[in-house]
Design a protein around this motif. Sequence first.
Motif, PDB file in Angstrom:
ATOM      1  N   THR A 164      16.480  22.283  41.977  1.00  0.00           N
ATOM      2  CA  THR A 164      15.409  21.787  41.786  1.00  0.00           C
ATOM      3  C   THR A 164      14.202  22.193  43.112  1.00  0.00           C
ATOM      4  O   THR A 164      14.247  23.099  43.891  1.00  0.00           O
ATOM      5  CB  THR A 164      15.801  20.541  42.721  1.00  0.00           C
ATOM      6  N   ASN A 165      13.394  21.600  43.133  1.00  0.00           N
ATOM      7  CA  ASN A 165      11.729  21.792  43.576  1.00  0.00           C
ATOM      8  C   ASN A 165      12.122  21.222  45.026  1.00  0.00           C
ATOM      9  O   ASN A 165      13.015  20.010  44.701  1.00  0.00           O
ATOM     10  CB  ASN A 165      10.853  22.139  42.994  1.00  0.00           C
ATOM     11  N   MET A 200      13.654  23.834  29.729  1.00  0.00           N
ATOM     12  CA  MET A 200      14.995  24.156  28.379  1.00  0.00           C
ATOM     13  C   MET A 200      14.408  23.138  28.235  1.00  0.00           C
ATOM     14  O   MET A 200      14.318  23.655  26.654  1.00  0.00           O
ATOM     15  CB  MET A 200      15.890  24.645  29.467  1.00  0.00           C
ATOM     16  N   SER A 201      14.173  22.058  28.101  1.00  0.00           N
ATOM     17  CA  SER A 201      14.447  20.476  27.338  1.00  0.00           C
ATOM     18  C   SER A 201      13.484  20.799  26.759  1.00  0.00           C
ATOM     19  O   SER A 201      13.630  20.675  25.337  1.00  0.00           O
ATOM     20  CB  SER A 201      15.318  19.432  28.468  1.00  0.00           C
ATOM     21  N   THR A 202      12.211  20.544  27.231  1.00  0.00           N
ATOM     22  CA  THR A 202      10.809  20.591  26.811  1.00  0.00           C
ATOM     23  C   THR A 202      10.598  22.075  25.819  1.00  0.00           C
ATOM     24  O   THR A 202      10.409  21.522  24.901  1.00  0.00           O
ATOM     25  CB  THR A 202       9.418  20.617  27.966  1.00  0.00           C
ATOM     26  N   ALA A 203      10.659  22.759  26.185  1.00  0.00           N
ATOM     27  CA  ALA A 203      10.818  24.104  25.304  1.00  0.00           C
ATOM     28  C   ALA A 203      11.855  24.053  23.743  1.00  0.00           C
ATOM     29  O   ALA A 203      11.165  23.951  22.844  1.00  0.00           O
ATOM     30  CB  ALA A 203      10.989  25.671  25.944  1.00  0.00           C
ATOM     31  N   ALA A 215      16.111  16.167  30.636  1.00  0.00           N
ATOM     32  CA  ALA A 215      16.723  16.915  31.599  1.00  0.00           C
ATOM     33  C   ALA A 215      17.346  16.594  32.463  1.00  0.00           C
ATOM     34  O   ALA A 215      18.580  17.428  33.233  1.00  0.00           O
ATOM     35  CB  ALA A 215      15.084  17.330  32.218  1.00  0.00           C
ATOM     36  N   GLU A 216      18.208  15.373  32.719  1.00  0.00           N
ATOM     37  CA  GLU A 216      19.193  15.253  33.133  1.00  0.00           C
ATOM     38  C   GLU A 216      19.935  15.392  32.969  1.00  0.00           C
ATOM     39  O   GLU A 216      21.186  15.983  33.778  1.00  0.00           O
ATOM     40  CB  GLU A 216      18.636  13.605  33.407  1.00  0.00           C
ATOM     41  N   VAL A 217      20.714  15.766  31.652  1.00  0.00           N
ATOM     42  CA  VAL A 217      21.753  15.791  30.772  1.00  0.00           C
ATOM     43  C   VAL A 217      22.328  17.134  31.120  1.00  0.00           C
ATOM     44  O   VAL A 217      23.146  17.610  31.945  1.00  0.00           O
ATOM     45  CB  VAL A 217      22.123  16.088  29.663  1.00  0.00           C
ATOM     46  N   LEU A 218      21.123  17.927  31.262  1.00  0.00           N
ATOM     47  CA  LEU A 218      21.600  19.901  31.540  1.00  0.00           C
ATOM     48  C   LEU A 218      21.701  19.793  33.284  1.00  0.00           C
ATOM     49  O   LEU A 218      22.179  20.806  33.242  1.00  0.00           O
ATOM     50  CB  LEU A 218      20.079  20.335  30.767  1.00  0.00           C
ATOM     51  N   PHE A 219      20.830  19.028  33.933  1.00  0.00           N
ATOM     52  CA  PHE A 219      20.787  19.076  35.420  1.00  0.00           C
ATOM     53  C   PHE A 219      22.682  18.933  36.086  1.00  0.00           C
ATOM     54  O   PHE A 219      23.055  19.352  36.847  1.00  0.00           O
ATOM     55  CB  PHE A 219      20.400  18.074  36.252  1.00  0.00           C
ATOM     56  N   VAL A 220      23.071  17.333  35.196  1.00  0.00           N
ATOM     57  CA  VAL A 220      24.044  16.863  35.201  1.00  0.00           C
ATOM     58  C   VAL A 220      25.106  17.869  35.285  1.00  0.00           C
ATOM     59  O   VAL A 220      25.943  18.190  35.828  1.00  0.00           O
ATOM     60  CB  VAL A 220      24.301  15.944  34.468  1.00  0.00           C
ATOM     61  N   ALA A 221      25.763  18.205  33.660  1.00  0.00           N
ATOM     62  CA  ALA A 221      26.228  19.048  33.026  1.00  0.00           C
ATOM     63  C   ALA A 221      26.546  20.636  34.200  1.00  0.00           C
ATOM     64  O   ALA A 221      27.010  21.491  34.746  1.00  0.00           O
ATOM     65  CB  ALA A 221      25.572  19.394  31.337  1.00  0.00           C
ATOM     66  N   ALA A 259      12.789  17.558  41.546  1.00  0.00           N
ATOM     67  CA  ALA A 259      13.231  17.257  40.184  1.00  0.00           C
ATOM     68  C   ALA A 259      13.484  18.761  39.567  1.00  0.00           C
ATOM     69  O   ALA A 259      13.193  19.811  40.848  1.00  0.00           O
ATOM     70  CB  ALA A 259      11.826  17.213  40.454  1.00  0.00           C
ATOM     71  N   PRO A 260      13.838  18.743  38.899  1.00  0.00           N
ATOM     72  CA  PRO A 260      15.069  19.877  38.453  1.00  0.00           C
ATOM     73  C   PRO A 260      13.790  20.556  37.200  1.00  0.00           C
ATOM     74  O   PRO A 260      14.369  20.399  35.995  1.00  0.00           O
ATOM     75  CB  PRO A 260      16.909  19.318  37.124  1.00  0.00           C
ATOM     76  N   VAL A 261      13.608  21.444  37.928  1.00  0.00           N
ATOM     77  CA  VAL A 261      12.420  22.437  36.989  1.00  0.00           C
ATOM     78  C   VAL A 261      12.976  23.078  36.054  1.00  0.00           C
ATOM     79  O   VAL A 261      12.297  23.222  34.461  1.00  0.00           O
ATOM     80  CB  VAL A 261      11.522  23.005  37.829  1.00  0.00           C
TER      81      VAL A 261
END
Length: 196
Positions: A56-57, A68-71, A37-43, A61-63
């Motif tokens: 973020t919430n 997306m990363s979990t899916a 998730a951090e990779v997507l958030f930082v990008a 946290a970058p919900v």
Amino acid sequence: MGGVLDAAFGSWGTTFVSAGLVVSVLGAYLAWTLMAAEVLFVAARDGDMPRFLRTTNEHDAPVPALLMSTALAQAVLLLTLASERAFDFALELTGALVLIPYLLAAAYGVRLLRRDRSPRGQLVVATLATLYTAWLLFAAGIDHLLVVFVVYAPASVLFVLTRREQGRRWFSPASASCSPSPCWARPRASSRCSRD
């Protein structure tokens, strides 16, 4: 290891090792989930992914990035369910996924070295790297290559969304003619290179 501790110290040895294993697996799972998730958030924060991934919430946290990363991880797990040899399939798929960027990087190295008329030895190494990576892709098989393209398709959609948000073209003639060094590092060529 649990069996060794069980023989040496009794039943609490097996319980101790089992508890340690559970804590270790859960910690690794948490770390990998957050890292993806951090990779997507930082990008997204740097402007390389769509804006919705940088939200973020109230707990910071970058919900959307987590979802997306979990899916995507769940989709890969579902792919492995359709395979008779799930572990082998996942291993071969990750190998094929890595080969595409390697091939593109090596081919781009050949292009740059030919354009800049670099020393012959560097061109030979880049050409050998390109040929070897192409052979590895061929050896991986067409079935893995097709699955790789299916896996990379969502990234292409994200690229298009990002470019559209920024009002930029997907590709431009200026990006094709830019040199390998960043435009800000070469003032004389900055008129040719743009953010496109």
